[in-house]
Design a protein around this motif. Structure first.
Motif, PDB file in Angstrom:
ATOM      1  N   HIS A 142      10.950   2.752   0.864  1.00  0.00           N
ATOM      2  CA  HIS A 142      11.099   3.819  -0.139  1.00  0.00           C
ATOM      3  C   HIS A 142       9.862   4.700  -0.264  1.00  0.00           C
ATOM      4  CE1 HIS A 142       8.966   1.806  -3.574  1.00  0.00           C
ATOM      5  NE2 HIS A 142       9.399   0.694  -3.038  1.00  0.00           N
ATOM      6  N   ASP A 222       3.097  -0.385  -2.220  1.00  0.00           N
ATOM      7  CA  ASP A 222       4.469  -0.213  -2.721  1.00  0.00           C
ATOM      8  C   ASP A 222       4.832   1.263  -2.793  1.00  0.00           C
ATOM      9  OD1 ASP A 222       6.914  -0.484  -3.946  1.00  0.00           O
ATOM     10  OD2 ASP A 222       6.125  -1.114  -5.870  1.00  0.00           O
ATOM     11  N   ASP A 283       9.387  -3.601   1.984  1.00  0.00           N
ATOM     12  CA  ASP A 283       8.903  -3.147   0.683  1.00  0.00           C
ATOM     13  C   ASP A 283       7.679  -3.957   0.260  1.00  0.00           C
ATOM     14  OD1 ASP A 283       8.620  -2.004  -1.736  1.00  0.00           O
ATOM     15  OD2 ASP A 283      10.675  -2.345  -2.419  1.00  0.00           O
TER      16      ASP A 283
END
Ligand SMILES: [Zn+2]
Length: 399
Positions: A142, A222, A283
């Motif tokens: 992400h 992250d 992740d």
């Protein structure tokens, strides 16, 4: 350090330092997407594009709505302890519990009605195999980063907050039952349970309600680490393509606000990718020991597909010098929507060596490049590479 790790580190540096905090649905996350698509093209990935969807800039608003409903119910019944208000309060607590449970499980609920959805985008790159395509592997990370509320600021806070979240959910369920029983039996003294429930609900409401005022963290681990690792992987795949597995590299937005990006991708591509496609999300992959999840979700824990676990275990066995742990996930990851749709989906992440003592800079401003461990990143890249080889070797016949 191998050259792919060096490449990954450069991408992490760019994303976390030059671009910085990448709030869901913000211009910064768009900038990150543009950077990634340019890097994929540079790496020679033939098909690179953007996919638009409607996402949410806030993860806290739906929870704030849930806790607000419950806290108002508990407060009102405490003040006006008659039967009518016991009914109202039971309903409000039920509404709160429903909204919270549904929000953590990506399901619709009344609290989402106030959520303002805004357009944003995923980035997708497709790397064809050397031979005919028999299967697809979707690797994703992400682009967006989380806010930095106080309840993520230390290990102690994170533990307390984990406890509070559970306690608040249970308090709403208890509120529904206790006030409901009070209303049914006419035992109006049961309104005093509000004294017990209100402080928990009120405190968590305050925490959630103020969280959206905090800045977005630089997100080196992250999840610039996952993004960087995947771009580096694209470079390697161009040099050493798989035999029959098409690799889809996906960079999502809105993981931090209920995984809207991956859900949009699945809505569009789940059927065409078929049931044998393997989904792997990277992740937080640059700090500590490799961890893969055997169940995922915040309240309801959804078991990982057995074929995904089998793959991870096989790879773990094939690389004995890399330490791995298999465990239940604490919160949801982008793999969860695929798991919930019955797909072979895996979460790869890393945890600090002593997870009880270190918060790993999770959702903190300290999630910067200087806290990244290149060795971990290299281990994850080796693990991912081996995983792809294993997928390619175990391709179903025909295709
Ligand atoms: Zn993440």
């Amino acid at each position: 350090m191998d050259s792919y790790t060096e490449h990954a580190l450069n991408h992490i540096r760019y994303l976390s330092q030059v671009i910085g905090g990448r709030g869901s649905c913000t211009p910064k996350v768009r900038e990150a997407g543009e950077y990634v698509s340019a890097e994929l093209r540079k790496a020679g990935v033939p098909k690179v594009g953007f996919e638009n969807f409607m996402g949410s800039p806030s993860t806290y608003l739906p929870f704030t709505m849930a806790f607000f409903a419950a806290a108002v119910g508990s407060l009102v019944v405490l003040i006006v302890g008659n039967r009518d208000y016991l009914v109202i309060s039971a309903i409000l607590n039920l509404l709160g519990a429903w909204a919270m449970l549904a929000e953590t499980d990506f399901a619709f609920h009344w609290g989402r009605l106030v959520l303002k959805k805004v357009p944003t985008q995923n980035v997708v790159g497709i790397i064809p195999p050397g031979g005919p395509v028999k299967r697809s592997a979707v690797l994703f990370a992400h682009l967006d980063t989380h806010r930095t509320p106080i309840f993520y600021s230390s290990t102690a806070w994170q533990n307390l907050f984990g406890f509070l979240v559970t306690a608040t959910f249970l308090s709403m369920v208890a509120g529904f039952i206790l006030f409901g029983v009070g209303a049914l039996t006419g035992w109006t003294w049961m309104h005093w349970f509000g004294l017990l429930l209100l402080p928990i609900q009120g405190f968590t409401l305050y925490m959630m309600g103020t969280a959206d005022n905090t800045p977005h963290n630089p997100g080196a681990n992250d999840d610039a680490s996952g993004v960087g690792a995947l771009i580096a992987l694209a470079q390697r795949l161009k040099a050493e393509p798989l035999a029959n597995t098409e690799v889809v590299l996906l960079f999502t937005d809105c993981e931090e606000t209920a995984s809207y990006g991956i859900q949009s991708f699945l809505n569009n591509h789940l059927a065409e990718l078929g049931p044998e496609a393997v989904y792997v999300t990277l992740d937080e992959v640059a700090l500590g020991i490799i961890k893969y999840l055997n169940a995922d979700g915040l309240i309801i824990k959804h078991p990982t597909h057995p074929k995904a676990l089998e793959l991870a275990r096989k790879v773990s066995k094939a690389l004995p010098d890399i330490k791995t742990i298999e465990t239940v996930g604490l919160a949801y990851t982008d793999a969860l929507p695929a798991t919930m749709r019955g797909r072979i989906a895996l979460t790869l992440c890393t945890v600090p060596e002593d997870a009880s003592a270190s918060s790993g800079y999770w959702h903190q401003m300290g999630d910067t490049i200087d806290h990244i461990d290149p060795q971990t990143l290299e281990n994850v890249q080796r693990f991912t590479w081996e995983l792809l080889q294993e997928i390619d070797r175990s391709n179903p016949a025909g295709g």
